[in-house]
Write a protein that holds these residues in place. Structure first.
Motif, PDB file in Angstrom:
ATOM      1  N   TRP A  36       4.805 -30.632  -1.433  1.00 41.79           N
ATOM      2  CA  TRP A  36       6.418 -29.321  -2.426  1.00 41.79           C
ATOM      3  C   TRP A  36       5.238 -29.689  -3.062  1.00 41.79           C
ATOM      4  O   TRP A  36       4.038 -30.260  -3.911  1.00 41.79           O
ATOM      5  N   PHE A  37       5.370 -28.424  -3.636  1.00 44.22           N
ATOM      6  CA  PHE A  37       4.182 -27.673  -5.014  1.00 44.22           C
ATOM      7  C   PHE A  37       5.235 -27.543  -6.217  1.00 44.22           C
ATOM      8  O   PHE A  37       6.150 -27.246  -6.083  1.00 44.22           O
ATOM      9  N   ARG A  38       5.388 -27.181  -7.544  1.00 45.66           N
ATOM     10  CA  ARG A  38       5.648 -26.353  -8.715  1.00 45.66           C
ATOM     11  C   ARG A  38       5.118 -26.054  -9.650  1.00 45.66           C
ATOM     12  O   ARG A  38       3.477 -25.335  -9.171  1.00 45.66           O
ATOM     13  N   GLN A  39       5.615 -24.945  -9.913  1.00 40.92           N
ATOM     14  CA  GLN A  39       5.077 -23.312 -10.798  1.00 40.92           C
ATOM     15  C   GLN A  39       5.493 -23.279 -11.897  1.00 40.92           C
ATOM     16  O   GLN A  39       6.579 -22.995 -12.391  1.00 40.92           O
ATOM     17  N   ALA A  40       5.023 -24.147 -12.823  1.00 39.75           N
ATOM     18  CA  ALA A  40       6.066 -23.658 -14.141  1.00 39.75           C
ATOM     19  C   ALA A  40       5.298 -21.737 -15.261  1.00 39.75           C
ATOM     20  O   ALA A  40       4.168 -21.272 -14.641  1.00 39.75           O
ATOM     21  N   PRO A  41       6.507 -22.020 -15.496  1.00 31.77           N
ATOM     22  CA  PRO A  41       6.017 -20.364 -16.640  1.00 31.77           C
ATOM     23  C   PRO A  41       4.091 -20.543 -17.588  1.00 31.77           C
ATOM     24  O   PRO A  41       4.319 -21.532 -17.948  1.00 31.77           O
ATOM     25  N   GLY A  42       3.925 -19.311 -17.088  1.00 23.71           N
ATOM     26  CA  GLY A  42       2.344 -19.063 -17.140  1.00 23.71           C
ATOM     27  C   GLY A  42       1.553 -20.278 -16.520  1.00 23.71           C
ATOM     28  O   GLY A  42       0.177 -20.468 -17.040  1.00 23.71           O
TER      29      GLY A  42
END
Length: 125
Positions: A36-42
């Motif tokens: 599992w990965f995540r990406q926040a804005p910017g």
């Protein structure tokens, strides 16, 4: 080819919980490490945690003790249980599969071969 579809994202208050699901199709994922990965804005996409084919798990420090990954190989599913959510957990969450069968503990984006489309998790403070 493996197709991955995440679900379960949404809006939750800080301190709350969410359970994300990742449904795999096309091939069995029982021998794959699933991450599992995540990406926040910017920000860049970051590793959250993963489960090896054996079911053992490992996590990035910021989620240890709060997030739990599990898998159901019979159903070709992977789950991410998120508790005690914080505003900084807000991101698009991605499920990924490492089909190499040789990496011991993949944590890098480039170590995963298949990706889902992502599901948004928003934690309000």
């Amino acid at each position: 080819q493996v197709q991955l579809v995440e679900s379960g994202g949404g809006l939750v208050q800080a301190g709350g919980s969410l359970r994300l699901s990742c449904a795999a199709s096309g091939r069995t994922i029982s021998h794959y490490s699933m991450g599992w990965f995540r990406q926040a804005p910017g920000k860049e996409r970051e590793f959250v945690g993963a489960t090896r084919w054996s079911g053992t798990t490992y996590y990035t420090d910021s989620v240890k003790g709060r997030f739990t990954i599990s898998r159901d190989n019979a159903e070709n599913m992977v789950y991410l249980q998120m508790n005690s959510l914080k505003s900084e957990d807000t991101a698009v969450y991605y499920c990924a599969a490492d089909a190499s069968l040789v990496r011991l503990q993949p944590t890098g984006v480039d170590e995963y071969d298949y990706w889902g489309q992502g599901t948004q998790v928003t934690v309000s403070s």
